[in-house]
Design an enzyme around this catalytic site. Structure first.
Site, short mmCIF file in Angstrom:
data_model
loop_
_atom_site.label_atom_id
_atom_site.label_comp_id
_atom_site.label_asym_id
_atom_site.label_seq_id
_atom_site.Cartn_x
_atom_site.Cartn_y
_atom_site.Cartn_z
N GLY A 317 0.81 -1.21 0.00
CA GLY A 317 0.00 0.00 0.00
C GLY A 317 0.84 1.26 0.00
O GLY A 317 0.52 2.25 -0.66
N ARG A 318 1.96 1.20 0.73
CA ARG A 318 2.85 2.36 0.80
C ARG A 318 3.47 2.66 -0.56
O ARG A 318 3.86 3.78 -0.84
CB ARG A 318 3.94 2.08 1.85
CG ARG A 318 4.76 3.31 2.23
CD ARG A 318 5.84 2.94 3.24
NE ARG A 318 5.28 2.68 4.55
CZ ARG A 318 5.46 1.55 5.23
NH1 ARG A 318 6.15 0.57 4.70
NH2 ARG A 318 4.94 1.40 6.42
N VAL A 440 0.45 9.88 7.17
CA VAL A 440 -0.10 8.54 7.34
C VAL A 440 0.86 7.46 6.85
O VAL A 440 1.81 7.72 6.12
CB VAL A 440 -1.46 8.40 6.62
CG1 VAL A 440 -2.46 9.37 7.19
CG2 VAL A 440 -1.31 8.63 5.12
N GLU A 441 0.56 6.22 7.23
CA GLU A 441 1.37 5.03 6.91
C GLU A 441 2.83 5.23 7.28
O GLU A 441 3.75 4.88 6.55
CB GLU A 441 1.22 4.65 5.43
CG GLU A 441 -0.14 4.06 5.13
CD GLU A 441 -0.19 3.34 3.79
OE1 GLU A 441 0.87 2.95 3.28
OE2 GLU A 441 -1.30 3.17 3.27
N GLY A 442 3.06 5.78 8.46
CA GLY A 442 4.41 6.06 8.93
C GLY A 442 4.76 7.50 8.67
O GLY A 442 4.90 7.92 7.53
#
Length: 764
Positions: A317-318, A440-442
């Site tokens: 996803g990233r 988001v996501e880190g």
């Protein structure tokens, strides 16, 4: 002969083995799972110091299948025509009901679900292309589409679900009967997802009138996209089994479950306000909620395996969703800023002709070319069924940061045209939305300082991870024997890199190989040199700092910047070759590659100046760059060339901005700017006639346009038709540079809402 290995072991390998065990940090369970879950791809070539450029150039070219292209030409174009971002964000604060229904019906939420369950099973490249194109029109709509197609129930079920779970849930997700969300982040666990405090306890409980084995869950999550409208909740939590009902030791670790949103005890429906954007995002909570064991994704066999599942899905996803948003910003700003810089005039000049504006436009054009290149190369890795955690971390961090930079440049150039929100403003909501992607996501700070080099140094190095595993072997004798062989290979590897790095330093990389000829050939040679320098610096850093390297985040970040810009430069070279070496694109290529090499040099400079061990940085600089770092930032000449290209219609502009949605409606804001741009380009020869007449003293150089045109007509400088053409173009120009005005009642109607209804007392 047999004495040589034993002497080597005695005097070299065994002392090194003891030293290695002492200085290297132990791998935690979560770190080990993260590394084992991912794969090493082109990043491994770059890290090892001798990239095989032919390997890069032979990776598949990104292509859409006929089904994917058909979807883009039909369903996607229809959706884009339905979106009005001002209405979504400022008026409704939600997507219109007909848009929700269209997305569900046309399977926008099931791009990654296999066809046998009713999904579309599109490639990562198609997924990314769809999200990017939507994002040029509306970030709120793009986020709504991208989340179910990245980390979420659909992907987790596809990879790990039981047959019963797949057969029940995937068709419902594919046809839109159910809307999913996935709850991972909470008040105490953001980027450090492994520290989630949400807890489940294995117990017996009542479900559907029967006593069954299950889990009592308590959670408090926030920032969960689609949570306010979700009908099924994916949940990550830590699981304990104090009574040993599963026959395992407690705690069991992170576990993922799927829970219907209407299940008793599930709290869901409230909304956050993510910088004013209007995608559905909110909290979810639950206290002692009992669920049956077969709601665990993958069933009882996958209890405690949630972290591995999440790491594998997060990396994919990233590499798709957030880079797609960054790329969309590039396509959007390059197209609109180039047009605006030509349409808008100050002091009698197109503002793009001012060098200060051209400098910013150079960044916009150069970075946009690089963003698209990185998007396509990263999705290529995913479509090759790789799980390159380091590559996707590089893509997420740098592509969102590049997007932030060019958004700032575009805002500066548009000036007042960009800061007044309204239907005419096509970049204002993106300006608010980019920090969301960065967070988001880190969070990006964590991604840069801890992940890219911190994990890459171990994962991408050809020997270090194996050496760590040998050092951790409980059978010390066997571990020492394995270590001996690895150490000899490592020494040979390091020696060769040092020798080649020194040779490169004194020959300026002239003897490095290149798979191509022409203007880009020397970039391959220089990037190979940077790769060698990184390999040497990484080995020295790990040797001299050992476990301390983990805590030296600034050093780790700088070395990560080198690896990242090597990857971005590789993507640019790959794109240039894939697209047939388009000569018109060379200014974008030169800008991108000069930028990457300059950033590599800056990162090395910072690392050497601030190296924690006295003298080590100076030694590395003398060894690797003895006659200096001669890698300048992109030249003014290239920036001016790009500015001119952005203000000139043609195939080069279409290639650079092909994902930007323009629209055909009279009210589409980008279409308004495009019509003015085309019209102003059309009168360029007529403007030259006026300029020549002004130079001869026949006409005033400045003044009211209507009066100048009337005089030009009298003097036969222009014909009647030419005067009319200029007037029509100027009318379009005037419309394009306008900003929106509102009746005061609009503000009264739209400011009554959120504050009085917010539930501050319930915020975590």
């Amino acid at each position: 002969m047999s004495s040589q290995p034993s002497l080597r072991r005695r005097y070299i390998s065994d002392p090194a083995f003891k030293f290695f065990k002492k200085v290297l940090p132990p791998l935690s369970i979560t770190e080990r799972e993260a590394m084992e879950a991912g794969s090493v791809w082109w990043d491994g070539e770059l890290f090892a110091g001798n990239p095989d450029w032919s390997t890069l150039l032979h990776y598949p070219k990104p292509r859409l299948s006929s089904d994917e292209q058909d979807f883009l030409d039909n369903q996607l174009e229809t959706l884009l025509g339905m979106l009005d971002d001002f209405d979504i964000v400022q008026e409704r604060k939600d997507l219109p009901p007909e848009v929700w229904e269209f997305m569900k019906r046309e399977k926008f939420f099931s791009l990654i679900i296999p066809k046998e369950f009713g999904g579309l099973a599109f490639s990562a490249y198609a997924n990314s292309t769809i999200v990017s194109r939507i994002a040029t029109r509306s970030l709120s709509a793009a986020v709504t589409v991208m989340v179910p197609n990245s980390l979420g129930p659909g992907e987790l079920l596809t990879h790990y679900g039981t047959e019963d779970q797949k057969n029940y849930w995937l068709p419902r997700l594919a046809n839109g009967d159910d809307v999913p969300c996935f709850a991972l982040t909470g008040p105490e666990a953001g980027s450090d997802a492994g520290s989630i405090p949400d807890m489940g306890v294995v117990c017996m409980g009542e479900f559907e009138g029967k006593e069954v084995l299950g889990i009592s869950l308590t959670w408090n999550k926030r920032y969960i996209t689609l949570a306010p409208v979700a009908t099924v909740l994916g949940l990550a939590f830590k699981l304990q089994d104090p009574d040993g009902l599963l026959g395992e030791e407690s705690p069991l670790g992170i576990t993922c479950a799927l829970i219907p949103a209407d299940h008793k005890g599930v709290e869901i429906g409230e909304r956050h306000n993510p910088l004013g954007l209007s995608f559905m995002n909110g909290p979810t909570r639950g206290q002692d909620v009992f669920i049956p064991m077969d709601w665990v994704i993958g069933g009882q066999d996958y209890v405690g395996k949630g972290w591995r599942m999440l790491v594998e899905c997060l990396s994919a996803g990233r590499g798709i969703s957030l880079p797609a948003l960054g790329t969309a910003v590039g396509h959007l700003t390059a197209r609109t800023t180039g047009a605006y810089a030509y349409v808008r005039k100050q002091f009698g000049m197109h503002i793009g002709k001012f060098e200060g504006v051209a400098e910013a436009m150079g960044r916009i054009g150069g970075y946009t070319y690089m963003l698209e290149a990185a998007r396509t190369l990263t999705t290529t890795s995913l479509d090759m069924k790789e799980k390159p955690g380091i590559v996707t971390a590089i893509a997420k961090y740098h592509m969102t940061e590049l997007a932030r930079t060019i958004l700032n440049d575009s805002m500066d150039i548009h000036a007042g045209r960009a800061i007044q929100l309204g239907p005419m403003n096509y970049i204002g909501h993106h300006y608010f939305g980019m920090p969301v992607a960065i967070t988001v996501e880190g969070a990006n700070i964590l991604t840069r300082n801890l992940m890219i080099f911190g994990q890459g140094a171990t994962r991408c190095h050809p020997y270090v991870l194996q050496e760590m595993e040998a050092a951790a072997n409980p059978d010390s004798a066997k571990g020492a024997e394995e270590f001996d062989g690895l150490l000899m290979k490592h020494i040979g590897f390091a020696t060769k890199n040092v020798m080649m790095a020194v040779t490169n330093a004194f020959t300026r990389s002239r003897f490095n190989g290149s798979p191509v000829s022409g203007e880009t050939a020397d970039y391959y040679r220089q990037l190979s040199r940077m790769s060698r320098a990184l390999a040497v610096t990484a080995d020295v850093s790990m040797l001299s700092l050992g476990g301390e390297l983990k805590r030296r985040e600034m050093l780790s970040a700088r070395l990560g910047d080198v690896l990242s810009h090597l990857y971005l430069a590789s993507a640019v070279l790959k794109r240039f070759e894939d697209e047939g070496r388009q000569q018109a694109d060379l200014p974008f290529v030169h800008y991108s590659l000069q930028h990457c090499l300059h950033q590599c040099a800056n990162a090395f400079d910072g690392a050497f100046n601030n190296f924690p061990r006295k003298g080590v940085g100076r030694t590395l600089r003398t060894l690797l760059f003895p006659i200096g770092m001669h890698y300048d930032a992109p030249s003014d000449v290239v920036a001016n060339q790009i500015a001119d290209l952005l203000m000139t219609p043609g195939a080069h502009r279409e290639r650079l901005t092909h994902l930007c949605y323009v629209g055909t409606k009279e009210s589409d804001p980008i279409a308004i700017m495009e019509r003015a741009f085309d019209a102003m380009q059309g009168i360029k020869p007529l403007e030259k006639k006026l300029a020549v007449a002004a130079k001869k003293g026949q006409l005033p150089a400045k003044g009211i346009l209507a009066e100048r045109l009337e005089k030009a007509l009298e003097l036969n400088v222009l014909t009647k038709d030419e005067v009319e053409q200029i007037k029509q173009a100027d009318a379009l120009r005037s419309k394009a540079i306008q900003v929106d005005n509102f009746d005061p009642s609009w503000f009264a109607d739209t400011t009554k809402s959120a504050v009085s209804r917010s539930k501050k007392g319930k915020a975590a």
